[in-house]
Design a protein around this motif. Structure first.
Motif, PDB file in Angstrom:
ATOM      1  N   MET A   1      12.181   2.187  -5.854  1.00  0.00           N
ATOM      2  CA  MET A   1      13.392   1.502  -5.922  1.00  0.00           C
ATOM      3  C   MET A   1      14.358   2.192  -4.919  1.00  0.00           C
ATOM      4  O   MET A   1      15.137   1.187  -4.324  1.00  0.00           O
ATOM      5  N   LEU A   2      14.749   3.292  -4.835  1.00  0.00           N
ATOM      6  CA  LEU A   2      15.284   4.145  -3.854  1.00  0.00           C
ATOM      7  C   LEU A   2      14.876   3.845  -2.339  1.00  0.00           C
ATOM      8  O   LEU A   2      15.907   3.739  -1.359  1.00  0.00           O
ATOM      9  N   ALA A   3      13.648   3.624  -2.226  1.00  0.00           N
ATOM     10  CA  ALA A   3      13.120   3.372  -1.046  1.00  0.00           C
ATOM     11  C   ALA A   3      13.129   1.717  -0.534  1.00  0.00           C
ATOM     12  O   ALA A   3      12.929   1.407   0.654  1.00  0.00           O
ATOM     13  N   ALA A   4      13.342   0.983  -1.524  1.00  0.00           N
ATOM     14  CA  ALA A   4      13.529  -0.404  -1.104  1.00  0.00           C
ATOM     15  C   ALA A   4      14.170  -1.073  -0.338  1.00  0.00           C
ATOM     16  O   ALA A   4      13.865  -2.010   0.605  1.00  0.00           O
ATOM     17  N   HIS A   5      15.347  -0.284  -0.163  1.00  0.00           N
ATOM     18  CA  HIS A   5      16.453  -0.876   0.954  1.00  0.00           C
ATOM     19  C   HIS A   5      15.686  -0.688   2.440  1.00  0.00           C
ATOM     20  O   HIS A   5      16.149  -1.451   3.346  1.00  0.00           O
ATOM     21  N   ASP A   6      15.152   0.457   2.509  1.00  0.00           N
ATOM     22  CA  ASP A   6      14.396   0.524   3.804  1.00  0.00           C
ATOM     23  C   ASP A   6      13.476  -0.333   4.210  1.00  0.00           C
ATOM     24  O   ASP A   6      12.947  -0.667   5.441  1.00  0.00           O
ATOM     25  N   ALA A   7      13.012  -1.165   3.332  1.00  0.00           N
ATOM     26  CA  ALA A   7      11.835  -2.238   3.357  1.00  0.00           C
ATOM     27  C   ALA A   7      12.527  -3.556   3.768  1.00  0.00           C
ATOM     28  O   ALA A   7      11.793  -4.506   3.840  1.00  0.00           O
TER      29      ALA A   7
ATOM     30  N   ALA B   1       0.780  -1.044   0.190  1.00  0.00           N
ATOM     31  CA  ALA B   1      -0.052  -0.021   0.111  1.00  0.00           C
ATOM     32  C   ALA B   1       0.930   1.300  -0.026  1.00  0.00           C
ATOM     33  O   ALA B   1       0.559   2.300  -0.838  1.00  0.00           O
ATOM     34  N   GLN B   2       1.779   1.309   0.610  1.00  0.00           N
ATOM     35  CA  GLN B   2       2.832   2.494   1.009  1.00  0.00           C
ATOM     36  C   GLN B   2       3.605   2.641  -0.539  1.00  0.00           C
ATOM     37  O   GLN B   2       3.547   3.836  -1.017  1.00  0.00           O
ATOM     38  N   TRP B   3       3.906   1.599  -1.248  1.00  0.00           N
ATOM     39  CA  TRP B   3       4.486   1.831  -2.488  1.00  0.00           C
ATOM     40  C   TRP B   3       3.528   1.993  -3.718  1.00  0.00           C
ATOM     41  O   TRP B   3       4.071   2.931  -4.591  1.00  0.00           O
ATOM     42  N   ARG B   4       2.223   1.743  -3.463  1.00  0.00           N
ATOM     43  CA  ARG B   4       1.384   2.041  -4.343  1.00  0.00           C
ATOM     44  C   ARG B   4       1.183   3.665  -4.416  1.00  0.00           C
ATOM     45  O   ARG B   4       0.845   4.364  -5.416  1.00  0.00           O
ATOM     46  N   GLN B   5       1.435   3.912  -3.215  1.00  0.00           N
ATOM     47  CA  GLN B   5       1.200   5.662  -3.292  1.00  0.00           C
ATOM     48  C   GLN B   5       2.328   6.432  -3.513  1.00  0.00           C
ATOM     49  O   GLN B   5       2.432   7.668  -3.509  1.00  0.00           O
ATOM     50  N   THR B   6       3.531   5.770  -3.586  1.00  0.00           N
ATOM     51  CA  THR B   6       4.616   6.415  -4.036  1.00  0.00           C
ATOM     52  C   THR B   6       4.798   6.927  -5.628  1.00  0.00           C
ATOM     53  O   THR B   6       3.974   6.368  -6.300  1.00  0.00           O
ATOM     54  N   ALA B   7       5.087   8.160  -5.662  1.00  0.00           N
ATOM     55  CA  ALA B   7       4.888   8.936  -6.927  1.00  0.00           C
ATOM     56  C   ALA B   7       5.512   8.254  -7.997  1.00  0.00           C
ATOM     57  O   ALA B   7       4.850   8.048  -9.433  1.00  0.00           O
TER      58      ALA B   7
END
Length: 612
Positions: A29-35, A17-23
């Motif tokens: 991809m840049l935020a994937a490391h945090d997941a 749900a969080q990634w679907r709201q990402t622009a």
């Protein structure tokens, strides 16, 4: 999928749900490391498929910038293998070459980043992401190093796949378009397609460049693009053996053929006729490469073979793995002012490599060196290189006559065909030139007898023939993973029997003494505390199934007055071979067994090579 006991379900749903709201996908991809914490691991990378379907792409953040990450879809990387096979790839230790080889031959892990940063990659899980409706490949999620040090659980792969399904609408624009081709019954072999539109040609050029680049990186000498159900299969010939590389949809395989035809790499021909040609790499960004193309229309489609010829300095003669005594005898032949030296062997025996190694020691400012070759390498300094066949239809006989008129000191012909060409080679040798020529024959004695069959005058052959060098290629054991062992008595006895069987027949007592002497010399040269050490292939990330590169087996029959007198009698092959052995020749099998004892190859490779 049973998710009742799935501990990842709530966290994965929240992450989706969080990634679907990402622009944008780049931001995901840049935020994937945090997941990574969701999966209890150190790192998580999200890859998407590029528009051509050849690469996985991602983004990574460095200290002060972002960089693109690109991984080829194929069997040589963990993520690329997962994408190619559409199956998760579990690795317990990415630095364990043996484990990687068990998963897939040629699978590698680049250790450079670990070495630079001090980070140690162990567990890796790569999960392909597939569109739930069409089954198209969308990307890959790669997880690295569990926090508890245990292998990734199966539920992690299921959760990553489910996350990919949730991201399908975001990943789909980056996936290649689906291509479907209706099956057609082929009554006649298909002709080459007409020229492609400009954009398709550009795509084909880029695809060809990628395939050629990978083939060169892997050390392949030929690229086979073969029709297969629904498209085409690409295989690379490495170290003499074909190995799968990739698959292509039907449209892209046809585009490659179209591009080669439009670029002049295939000669024009009638429908259903095989076509050949050469593509000069200088016009396509490969300044040191020629592609020799052969297109064969078959009932299943177009079978395309691209052989790579690279501009490399000739291998020095001393680096051909020739035994020291053979090398000294061969160098003595090359110092003769005139004569004919034959290089014999079947196809793909390395004859051209040897011929150019011989020329490497002969070319110089004081000699005119001319070569006539079916597929010459890119131009080499100091050589006048002429292509046989081709548009001009030049044959070996015409080239030899021209070289004589051109005052050549050294002449090389890589395919001595027919009596006219053989007679001209003999005449050139007798007239004071050194002639090197390739002739298809299984052994040195057979090569000399084939020359006698081509030329009616045995006295001229005996006078001109300076020597015959026969050879085969064997696969070289990979020195990074070959496994030493001490052979048992039975294995040593078999090696002794095979070696002695190559020698001229002798009495029982003489044979027994010969075996004892030979075994003693083996223990002296290759023993370790009295025990002989041999090697067997294993397989690692640096090689193909335990082998890397090739070596050559040689047998050298020298000419001379005695050999000339024998040739004048037109002897049979056995008598000629016995005389050559009395004069110091070792057979191909003998040379092969010596290379087995030296750890260069194994006896199975030697037997296969000598049986050709």
């Amino acid at each position: 999928m049973n998710t009742l006991a799935d501990p990842f379900q709530p966290a994965v749903a929240a992450l989706a749900a969080q990634w679907r709201q990402t622009a944008s996908l780049d931001e995901i991809m840049l935020a994937a490391h945090d997941a990574a914490a969701v999966f209890g691991c150190d790192r998580l990378t999200l890859y998407a498929v590029d528009a051509d379907g050849d690469y996985l792409i991602s983004k990574a953040r460095t200290q002060d910038a972002c960089r693109d990450v690109k991984v080829a879809i194929g069997p040589h990387s963990i993520a690329g293998l997962a994408a190619q096979t559409r199956n998760p790839v579990h690795v317990a230790d990415a630095h364990d070459d043996a484990e990687l080889a068990r998963i897939a031959p040629g699978l590698r892990f680049p250790r450079g980043v670990d070495e630079r940063t001090g980070y140690r990659t162990r567990q890796v899980l790569a999960v392909p992401l597939v569109a739930p409706d069409s089954g198209a490949l969308l990307g890959v999620i790669q997880l690295v190093n569990t926090r508890d040090g245990d292998p990734f659980p199966a539920l992690a792969a299921e959760a990553a796949a489910r996350l990919g399904e949730a991201l399908a609408p975001r990943l789909a624009p980056h996936a290649p378009h689906a291509r479907q081709a209706a099956a057609q019954a082929v009554e006649q072999p298909p002709a080459l397609p007409a020229a492609a539109p400009a954009r398709a040609g550009g795509d084909a050029a880029r695809l060809l460049a990628r395939i050629v680049a990978d083939a060169r990186r892997l050390g392949a000498r030929a690229i086979h693009i073969e029709p297969a159900p629904g498209g085409a299969m690409i295989r690379l010939r490495r170290d003499g053996v074909l190995a799968p590389y990739a698959t292509l949809p039907a449209g892209r395989a046809d585009a490659l053929v179209q591009h080669l035809a439009a670029a002049g790499g295939l000669a024009r021909g009638g429908p259903g006729q095989p076509r050949q040609g050469t593509l000069d790499g200088r016009a396509h960004g490969w300044p040191d490469v020629l592609l020799h193309a052969t297109a064969i229309p078959s009932a299943a489609g177009m079978d395309l073979v691209l052989r790579l010829a690279e501009a490399r300095p000739p291998i020095p003669l001393a680096q051909l793995d020739m035994a020291p005594d053979d090398l000294a005898r061969l160098q003595a032949i090359l110092e003769l002012p005139r004569g004919l030296l034959l290089v014999c062997g079947p196809q793909d025996a390395g004859k051209s490599t040897t011929l150019h190694a011989l020329l490497g020691g002969l070319a110089g400012p004081h000699r005119k060196v001319c070569t006539a070759e079916d597929d010459p390498a890119p131009p080499q300094p100091g050589l006048c290189q002429v292509r046989l066949g081709g548009a001009a239809g030049l044959d070996a006989a015409a080239a030899l006559e021209a070289f004589r008129q051109a005052d050549a000191d050294v002449i090389m012909v890589d395919a001595l065909r027919g009596g006219v060409a053989a007679g001209l080679a003999i005449e050139a040798a007798l007239a004071g030139r050194l002639v090197l020529a390739a002739l298809p024959a299984r052994g040195a004695a057979e090569g000399a007898l084939r020359l006698l069959d081509l030329v009616a005058d045995p006295f001229a052959v005996g006078d001109a023939l300076a020597g015959v060098l026969a050879q085969r290629l064997v696969r070289r054991l990979c020195t990074a993973c070959r496994q030493p062992y001490h052979p048992g008595a039975a294995e040593l006895e078999l090696l002794l029997t095979e070696y002695c069987a190559e020698m001229p027949a002798a009495g029982e007592a003489a044979t027994a003494a010969m075996r004892d002497h030979l075994l003693a010399s083996w223990r002296r040269l290759h023993g370790d505390g009295g025990s002989i050490t041999l090697y067997r292939q294993v397989g690692c990330a640096a090689c193909a199934g335990g082998y890397r590169g090739r070596s050559a087996l040689f047998e050298l029959m020298a000419g001379g007055a005695g050999m000339a007198r024998l040739l004048a009698q037109r002897p049979d092959a056995a008598r000629l071979a016995t005389a050559a052995q009395d004069d110091g020749m070792r057979t191909l099998k003998m040379d092969g067994i010596d290379k087995v004892l030296a750890g260069i190859t194994d006896i199975g490779s030697v037997r296969a090579a000598c049986a050709r």
